[in-house]
Design a protein around this motif. Sequence first.
Motif, PDB file in Angstrom:
ATOM      1  N   GLY A   1       0.786  -1.221   0.000  1.00  0.00           N
ATOM      2  CA  GLY A   1       0.000   0.000   0.000  1.00  0.00           C
ATOM      3  C   GLY A   1       0.820   1.274   0.000  1.00  0.00           C
ATOM      4  N   TYR A   2       2.075   1.189   0.431  1.00  0.00           N
ATOM      5  CA  TYR A   2       2.915   2.381   0.606  1.00  0.00           C
ATOM      6  C   TYR A   2       3.111   3.163  -0.692  1.00  0.00           C
ATOM      7  CZ  TYR A   2       7.111   5.174   1.515  1.00  0.00           C
ATOM      8  OH  TYR A   2       8.008   6.204   1.619  1.00  0.00           O
ATOM      9  N   SER A   3       3.299   2.471  -1.794  1.00  0.00           N
ATOM     10  CA  SER A   3       3.655   3.159  -3.039  1.00  0.00           C
ATOM     11  C   SER A   3       2.548   4.079  -3.546  1.00  0.00           C
ATOM     12  CB  SER A   3       4.016   2.136  -4.131  1.00  0.00           C
ATOM     13  OG  SER A   3       2.916   1.281  -4.375  1.00  0.00           O
ATOM     14  N   SER A   4       1.283   3.713  -3.303  1.00  0.00           N
ATOM     15  CA  SER A   4       0.179   4.509  -3.845  1.00  0.00           C
ATOM     16  C   SER A   4       0.173   5.949  -3.316  1.00  0.00           C
ATOM     17  CB  SER A   4      -1.162   3.817  -3.553  1.00  0.00           C
ATOM     18  OG  SER A   4      -2.239   4.567  -4.062  1.00  0.00           O
ATOM     19  N   PRO A   5       0.204   6.186  -1.991  1.00  0.00           N
ATOM     20  CA  PRO A   5       0.247   7.572  -1.516  1.00  0.00           C
ATOM     21  C   PRO A   5       1.638   8.190  -1.562  1.00  0.00           C
ATOM     22  CG  PRO A   5       0.070   6.076   0.354  1.00  0.00           C
ATOM     23  CD  PRO A   5      -0.023   5.232  -0.873  1.00  0.00           C
TER      24      PRO A   5
ATOM     25  N   ILE B   1      -2.397  -2.992   3.940  1.00  0.00           N
ATOM     26  CA  ILE B   1      -2.674  -2.119   2.791  1.00  0.00           C
ATOM     27  C   ILE B   1      -3.544  -0.938   3.217  1.00  0.00           C
ATOM     28  CG2 ILE B   1      -3.846  -1.981   0.552  1.00  0.00           C
ATOM     29  CD1 ILE B   1      -3.082  -4.945   0.128  1.00  0.00           C
ATOM     30  N   LEU B   2      -4.602  -1.238   3.971  1.00  0.00           N
ATOM     31  CA  LEU B   2      -5.509  -0.185   4.439  1.00  0.00           C
ATOM     32  C   LEU B   2      -4.771   0.812   5.333  1.00  0.00           C
ATOM     33  CD1 LEU B   2      -8.321   1.056   4.734  1.00  0.00           C
ATOM     34  CD2 LEU B   2      -8.782  -0.582   6.573  1.00  0.00           C
ATOM     35  N   ALA B   3      -3.883   0.300   6.195  1.00  0.00           N
ATOM     36  CA  ALA B   3      -3.112   1.187   7.081  1.00  0.00           C
ATOM     37  C   ALA B   3      -2.238   2.139   6.271  1.00  0.00           C
ATOM     38  CB  ALA B   3      -2.254   0.358   8.031  1.00  0.00           C
ATOM     39  N   ALA B   4      -1.637   1.632   5.196  1.00  0.00           N
ATOM     40  CA  ALA B   4      -0.801   2.490   4.341  1.00  0.00           C
ATOM     41  C   ALA B   4      -1.648   3.546   3.630  1.00  0.00           C
ATOM     42  CB  ALA B   4      -0.049   1.634   3.324  1.00  0.00           C
ATOM     43  N   TYR B   5      -2.790   3.122   3.086  1.00  0.00           N
ATOM     44  CA  TYR B   5      -3.681   4.079   2.425  1.00  0.00           C
ATOM     45  C   TYR B   5      -4.139   5.164   3.396  1.00  0.00           C
ATOM     46  CZ  TYR B   5      -4.233   0.869  -1.579  1.00  0.00           C
ATOM     47  OH  TYR B   5      -4.025   0.076  -2.679  1.00  0.00           O
ATOM     48  N   ALA B   6      -4.544   4.730   4.605  1.00  0.00           N
ATOM     49  CA  ALA B   6      -5.068   5.687   5.581  1.00  0.00           C
ATOM     50  C   ALA B   6      -3.983   6.638   6.074  1.00  0.00           C
ATOM     51  CB  ALA B   6      -5.682   4.940   6.764  1.00  0.00           C
ATOM     52  N   SER B   7      -2.778   6.110   6.298  1.00  0.00           N
ATOM     53  CA  SER B   7      -1.685   6.976   6.765  1.00  0.00           C
ATOM     54  C   SER B   7      -1.281   7.982   5.698  1.00  0.00           C
ATOM     55  CB  SER B   7      -0.475   6.128   7.186  1.00  0.00           C
ATOM     56  OG  SER B   7       0.065   5.423   6.074  1.00  0.00           O
ATOM     57  N   GLY B   8      -1.489   7.621   4.430  1.00  0.00           N
ATOM     58  CA  GLY B   8      -1.170   8.533   3.344  1.00  0.00           C
ATOM     59  C   GLY B   8      -2.060   9.756   3.292  1.00  0.00           C
ATOM     60  N   LEU B   9      -3.203   9.725   3.995  1.00  0.00           N
ATOM     61  CA  LEU B   9      -4.097  10.878   4.018  1.00  0.00           C
ATOM     62  C   LEU B   9      -3.502  12.041   4.817  1.00  0.00           C
ATOM     63  CD1 LEU B   9      -7.554   9.117   4.630  1.00  0.00           C
ATOM     64  CD2 LEU B   9      -6.658  10.015   2.475  1.00  0.00           C
TER      65      LEU B   9
END
Length: 461
Positions: free
Chosen positions: A40-44, A160-168
């Motif tokens: 998930g890290y790469s997306s944000p 994955i969800l944690a990475a997406y959410a942290s990217g906010l």
Amino acid sequence: MESLESGRQFSKKHDGTPWRLFFSTTCALVGPLSFGYVIGYSSPAIPQLEEQQLLTGTESGWFGSLMTVGALLGGPLGGWNLEKCGRRATMKMAAVPFFLGWIAMLSATGPEALFLGRFLCGLGSGLVTVCVPVYVAEISTSALRGTLGAGVQLSITIGILAAYASGLSLTWSNMAVVGLVLSIVQLVASFLVPETPRWLLMNSTKVEAVRALQQLRHQHADCEDECRDIEEGLDTKETFSWSEFKKPELSKPLMISVIIMIFQQFSGINAVMFYTVSIFKNAGLENSEMATVLIGAVQVVGTFVACMLMDKMGRRKLLITAGSVMSISCFLFSWYYYKVNTGSSASSMGMLAVTSLVLYIIGFSLGWGPIPMLIMSEIFPSRVRGAASAIAIFTNWSCAFIVTKEFLMIQDWLGPAITFSLFACSCMFSVLYVWKKVPETKGKSLEDIELFFLGKSMMHV
């Protein structure tokens, strides 16, 4: 056969309160959590890295795909290490490249360190996808193996969800710090679990295997008897040759595992995730970051439901149901893009695309997300489980790399409508294959599954 039947009766009577088993499984699942966070890290992170001119557009593509390259190496390395050093030692080893990878990215002043970090995190991911499913399968009771095994994919989706959410709210560097902390927790957790009794019986002493079982069961369990049941089902041959995979009892489960890994990657999951942002934008939801968080949440909920159903419905029913839902969803995607290309407005067709997307993600999360790795961990004999799992995981990551790198080219050549029709057909073929070839392993001991492929036990196919 009589001893195996008595072993199954014993297991059902003496599983006891499973909190120790849950604790060891939870510790092991920190590895897949780290793996999911890497995915998930790469997306944000990529948009921020491009904005700070640490990556160009071309370099961003390599930053995303280098993870799969590292995982391609990590899979075989993990398989070899599983047999030589044990399941627990491999889980410890997997935490190291994650730690070094995040350190490299935190120190980055240009693309080189970012590439190195991403590659190392991919290496750790490959190790995790081999060792953790095997570890969880070997410590679990027959009654809980499906639920706990599906926890591997659940942990990945939570990561994955944690990475997406942290990217906010976090910068790419602060997100890397979170990944670094996760790798440390992963390493510490691997010291809190015992080695699997099956590996100890193959490579050490029965005394140590009984001691490991006592750490996994409750204090009143007769671990001597359970150890004896496991021991009777083990092939204690000391040597292993790759030529043994020519034997039907090994070639059949290897073929099943490899084929379902291929179907998992050619189900279109990467293509669907690639289109997530554009689908939500066309439907009127402009906040693409929130859209990815919503999809991540759907994955977590769907996989959690799969964990609850795994030992009730069984693997086959979930795979057949999920594959059917995914096939219908891909055909709907194909229809959506056909209508858009022939003059219909994307906004007028937006709800069809969003509904198809959500249905597809639910289907994947219920079956083709968690079950391929679970089956891989169940159907091989103990002494070849590391090598066979390495082959299956190498196949999985190879297909992931091919789909990720070539998807855009295929889409440009055929168009999205035909591309999604091909994915729909692949999902249909996966359903037919499961129906014809994949045995139901729900409630079966690992020894019973091995006897099935030897032709000495009856299981449903």
